[in-house]
Design a protein around this motif. Structure first.
Motif, mmCIF file in Angstrom:
data_model
loop_
_atom_site.group_PDB
_atom_site.id
_atom_site.type_symbol
_atom_site.label_atom_id
_atom_site.label_comp_id
_atom_site.label_asym_id
_atom_site.label_seq_id
_atom_site.Cartn_x
_atom_site.Cartn_y
_atom_site.Cartn_z
ATOM 1 N N PRO A 110 7.730 6.837 -3.485
ATOM 2 C CA PRO A 110 6.249 6.714 -4.111
ATOM 3 C C PRO A 110 5.195 7.448 -2.961
ATOM 4 N N PHE A 111 4.229 8.095 -3.621
ATOM 5 C CA PHE A 111 3.089 8.555 -2.445
ATOM 6 C C PHE A 111 1.973 8.865 -3.096
ATOM 7 N N GLU A 112 1.142 8.784 -2.584
ATOM 8 C CA GLU A 112 -0.471 8.858 -3.052
ATOM 9 C C GLU A 112 -0.517 10.500 -2.752
ATOM 10 N N THR A 113 -1.055 11.263 -3.537
ATOM 11 C CA THR A 113 -1.455 12.559 -3.225
ATOM 12 C C THR A 113 -2.936 12.634 -2.901
ATOM 13 N N CYS A 114 -3.119 13.342 -1.539
ATOM 14 C CA CYS A 114 -4.349 13.457 -0.943
ATOM 15 C C CYS A 114 -4.534 14.988 -0.787
ATOM 16 N N PRO A 115 -4.919 15.685 -1.717
ATOM 17 C CA PRO A 115 -5.025 17.322 -1.488
ATOM 18 C C PRO A 115 -6.247 17.641 -0.445
ATOM 19 N N VAL A 116 -5.944 18.669 0.215
ATOM 20 C CA VAL A 116 -7.004 18.978 1.385
ATOM 21 C C VAL A 116 -7.182 20.585 1.050
ATOM 22 N N LYS A 117 -8.372 20.789 0.901
ATOM 23 C CA LYS A 117 -8.429 22.397 0.348
ATOM 24 C C LYS A 117 -8.758 23.222 1.935
ATOM 25 N N LEU A 118 -7.618 23.673 2.422
ATOM 26 C CA LEU A 118 -7.798 24.419 3.856
ATOM 27 C C LEU A 118 -8.727 25.593 3.825
ATOM 28 N N ARG A 119 -8.750 26.237 2.608
ATOM 29 C CA ARG A 119 -9.470 27.566 2.415
ATOM 30 C C ARG A 119 -11.093 27.282 2.343
ATOM 31 N N GLU A 120 -11.172 26.011 2.144
ATOM 32 C CA GLU A 120 -12.513 25.442 2.103
ATOM 33 C C GLU A 120 -12.939 24.626 3.466
ATOM 34 N N MET A 153 0.905 -1.058 0.202
ATOM 35 C CA MET A 153 -0.001 -0.039 0.129
ATOM 36 C C MET A 153 0.904 1.077 0.078
ATOM 37 N N ALA A 154 0.511 2.125 -0.902
ATOM 38 C CA ALA A 154 1.436 3.306 -1.183
ATOM 39 C C ALA A 154 1.272 4.337 0.173
ATOM 40 N N LEU A 155 2.195 4.970 0.399
ATOM 41 C CA LEU A 155 2.112 6.065 1.461
ATOM 42 C C LEU A 155 1.304 7.098 1.089
#
Lengths: 229, 229
Positions: A27-37, A1-3
């Motif tokens: 290798p990593f999976e990007t999980c963007p988090v919208k702080l401004r929202e 499982m990727a980081l």
């Protein structure tokens, strides 16, 4: 499982970790988090990602970890991070740690507070930001940046000595931040300026800062950034 | 050459390091620094001990290091610190690190600011400390201590999980500090209170806190502490 990395490129330590992960070819999976929202403030984020409701966060299998510097150290043990960025030599590592601990209540705190009072609160919380209110925050940040230059850059080319390290990445990402509120940390600080422009040449640095720099440009041109970019 | 520790027992991270050194039976030479007499601000201290002009500082031969948490990690590599206090297991170590990084801009910052505004500034810098001025500092500290209890103690008996660690020592030493200004962190926080009283039973904890506790007692009895104890 990727980081998995939960991050927002507008968060300083998120950018620092993004650079370290990319430069180390982890290798990593990007999980963007919208702080401004406010995504990080949701119950879902609290329960599923992190009880701290902040970024950055990693999930390595079923192990969840917050705090960018704790994450950096964990990655240095569990994955491949070049000795250049986080040295295995005990004394060299202690020099990097010394800065990473020092910066919390200095560069990080004072640049963040300035941005909060001058930019975040008026934009997103409807609070006024008069010159009188901003002045002490700007003054404390300016003194801290002067101190940073004196303590960490006046004797050696990089923060932890003759070699570049993660300390330089963490510092540069924090020192970029007040530019969003129109403050140029390079003005009147030739040593800091020379150093910062060396750090900006690190691979992935500009790529990771591209969204942030676009916002700085929009703000400088008078366009207040509120909408999603 | 023995390890030298520059410290003042009135400094929270100095006390934490003193406890770790004593409990780990690491031989060290005591180099007390009188913060209230400004010894750390002298040119001699700056040139001979630390350019940061703070405590704690260690000198290990010709290697000088500041920042208590960087020092803890250095000692864990160079000397014998029991796994209980700073685990070698990567994930367990990351849990301790996570707290030690989190606390800088939370427990440490907010307890220190309260003490500064309510106690240090009026005593030593002649600044007024009206209830109106103190109130927001007290409120932010109280919220932070509530958050500390919720985030770090509500699910596990110790900060980093089921086992006591250096994180508990660092936290307890910070949380004792506002008592000097008459604030009891245990009131209204049964979980924190139970935890703190467990940590107080660590060997050397009370010994290292004896001078501090004497000052708390004097302050509580109405004797303002100014003179050297």
């Amino acid at each position: 499982m990727a980081l998995k990395l939960y991050y927002d490129e507008l968060s300083q330590p998120s950018r620092a970790l993004l650079i370290i992960l990319k430069i180390s070819k982890i290798p990593f999976e990007t999980c963007p988090v919208k702080l401004r929202e406010g995504e990080h403030l949701s119950e879902e984020y609290k329960n599923e990602v992190s009880r701290f409701q902040k970024v950055p966060v990693i999930k390595d299998g079923d192990f969840t970890l917050t705090e960018s510097i704790a994450i950096l150290r964990y990655l240095s043990r569990e994955k491949q991070i070049s000795d250049q960025w986080y040295p295995k030599n005990s004394k060299a590592q202690a020099r990097v740690d010394e800065y990473l601990e020092w910066q919390h209540n200095n560069v990080r705190l004072l640049c963040s507070l300035y941005l909060r009072v001058k930019w975040i609160e008026p934009r997103f919380f409807g609070k006024e930001a008069s010159p009188k209110k901003i002045a002490p925050y700007e003054s404390r940040m300016a003194n801290c940046l002067d101190l940073f230059e004196e303590l960490w850059l006046s004797k050696t080319p990089y923060i932890a000595g003759d070699q570049i390290s993660a300390a330089d990445i963490w510092a540069a990402c924090e020192i970029e931040q007040p530019r969003l509120a129109g403050y140029d940390p390079e003005v009147g600080r030739p040593i800091l300026s020379k150093w910062l422009n060396k750090i900006r040449k690190i691979p992935y640095y500009e790529e990771v800062h591209s969204r942030f720099n676009k916002m700085v440009g929009l703000e400088a041109s008078g366009t207040q950034v509120k909408a999603k970019l």
